[in-house]
Design a protein around this motif. Sequence first.
Motif, short mmCIF file in Angstrom:
data_model
loop_
_atom_site.label_atom_id
_atom_site.label_comp_id
_atom_site.label_asym_id
_atom_site.label_seq_id
_atom_site.Cartn_x
_atom_site.Cartn_y
_atom_site.Cartn_z
N ASN A 248 0.86 -1.24 0.07
CA ASN A 248 -0.10 0.07 -0.17
C ASN A 248 0.85 1.42 0.03
O ASN A 248 0.49 2.24 0.80
N GLY A 272 -6.34 -3.72 -8.68
CA GLY A 272 -6.61 -2.27 -7.77
C GLY A 272 -5.54 -1.47 -7.70
O GLY A 272 -5.42 -0.49 -6.76
N ARG A 286 -1.97 2.16 -4.91
CA ARG A 286 -3.30 1.59 -4.97
C ARG A 286 -4.16 2.56 -5.27
O ARG A 286 -4.18 3.72 -5.05
N LYS A 289 -9.71 -0.61 -3.12
CA LYS A 289 -9.41 -1.82 -2.65
C LYS A 289 -8.90 -2.61 -3.47
O LYS A 289 -9.12 -2.72 -4.87
N LYS A 291 -8.52 -6.16 -5.69
CA LYS A 291 -9.48 -7.10 -6.11
C LYS A 291 -9.03 -8.46 -6.72
O LYS A 291 -7.72 -8.20 -7.32
N THR A 318 -5.31 -10.24 -1.28
CA THR A 318 -6.39 -9.73 -1.87
C THR A 318 -7.78 -10.60 -1.34
O THR A 318 -7.71 -11.52 -1.70
#
Length: 420
Positions: A248, A272, A286, A289, A291, A318
């Motif tokens: 992230n 994502g 990112r 969210k 996926k 994920t």
Amino acid sequence: MDSFLIKGGTPLHGTVAVSGAKNAVLPIMAATLLTSEPCVIRRVPNLSDVRFMAQILTWLGAEVSMKEGTVRVQARKIRGAGDYDLVRKMRGSICIMGPLLGRLKKAMVSLPGGCVIGARPINLHLKGFEALGAKVVIEAGYVQATAKRLVGSAMFLGGRSGSTVLGTANVMMAAVLAEGVTVIESAACEPEVVDLATFLNAMGARITGAGSPTMTITGVKELHGAEHEVIPDRIEAATYAIAAVATNGDVTIRGARPDHIHAILDKLKGAGARIDCTSDGLQVRRNGKLKPVDITTLPYSGFPTDAQAQMMALMTLTPGISIITERIFESRFMHVSELTRLGADIEIEGPSAIIKGGKPLSGAPVMASDLRASAALVIAGMAAKGTTQVNRVYHIDRGYENIDGKLRQLGARIERIEES
Ligand code: EPU
């Protein structure tokens, strides 16, 4: 054997520069054997596989120097046989065979065995050499190809899983000095093959169609020395892109060539990620969210097998079910059992891995089994809670230049534990 100690949970931030492509530089170094004149190769990554190839070239009689990303080779006089143990240690060294056969009309190397990622036959390499008129014999662990003269011909080099990267490279390097025209159908289209063709053409070869499934090589009498800058490593770029999404973070990858990694970027976006092209690379972070995505590995321009393990690490994070189908190397799932140690839920069914992602990973001691599996474990370790120790990182040093240093520069808490 060195290991990495990773304290997970820190998003990667900042800029990282991509090194030269390992899988381009190895055959390019081998191609320098085709001339007695000096060659200069730039943007060469400092990797154990590259140092190894330098040792092989030296053993064959070439003068080789490596300094600050530049390799100089002059193969004034060379012998036609590679040292049995040296060649056997690195599978990529099979690509000395084409240049030896092209220049000396004889080549002898130890037969490469399989490796942890699967059986690695060379039947297509040999089929190509035979099509050029060479006689091939396998004896006492060696493969030997000899020819009075090499004569260009039309050949089909597709196999069970499609084209072969090093097989195409090998046959190309023999065919550049053959008499007449060679046409390779089902040639590998990978950017590394194109880079080799660019270098060979700079040496005076006449190759057209590189990057397409039909490659035409018009033989020339001799090649001369040349200078070349190796393309950036697309798999290294992809690895940092996946790591940015997995942690992230927000990472700019300098030197990444988006045109070489379309399939990976497409899947990352589907998973994502937000990806923006910058003036000299890519910015990856990112976009909401994560996926699940399904992936099948294929020859270029499909999703590369060399980024499969790293993508699996991302999929374990994920929520939902992702499926990876490996179509290039049947056993390339060695990372699965180690990802499971970190808490991942993955099942193997035939050539597919079914990843039920989303459960938090937690750090554990794990073992690197091959180059890309190691990269996957490093990514998973950086995303996991707690401490992950990745053992046997010599695998990663084969193909990633200073990966721990580059990741530290992005804020990762990764330390190399050196073992004497
Ligand atoms: N194959 C045959 N017969 C042959 C040669 C290959 O059946 O004579 C099959 C293989 O078994 C495999 C498929 O063809 O199923 C593709 O293999 P390929 O020959 O393309 O692999 P390679 O040239 O030996 C290079 C890279 C690998 C990368 C593959 C696929 C180098 C030094 N190695 O290997 O890189 O996975 O292409 O893209 O260029 C890595 O960097 O981690 C790595 C393993």
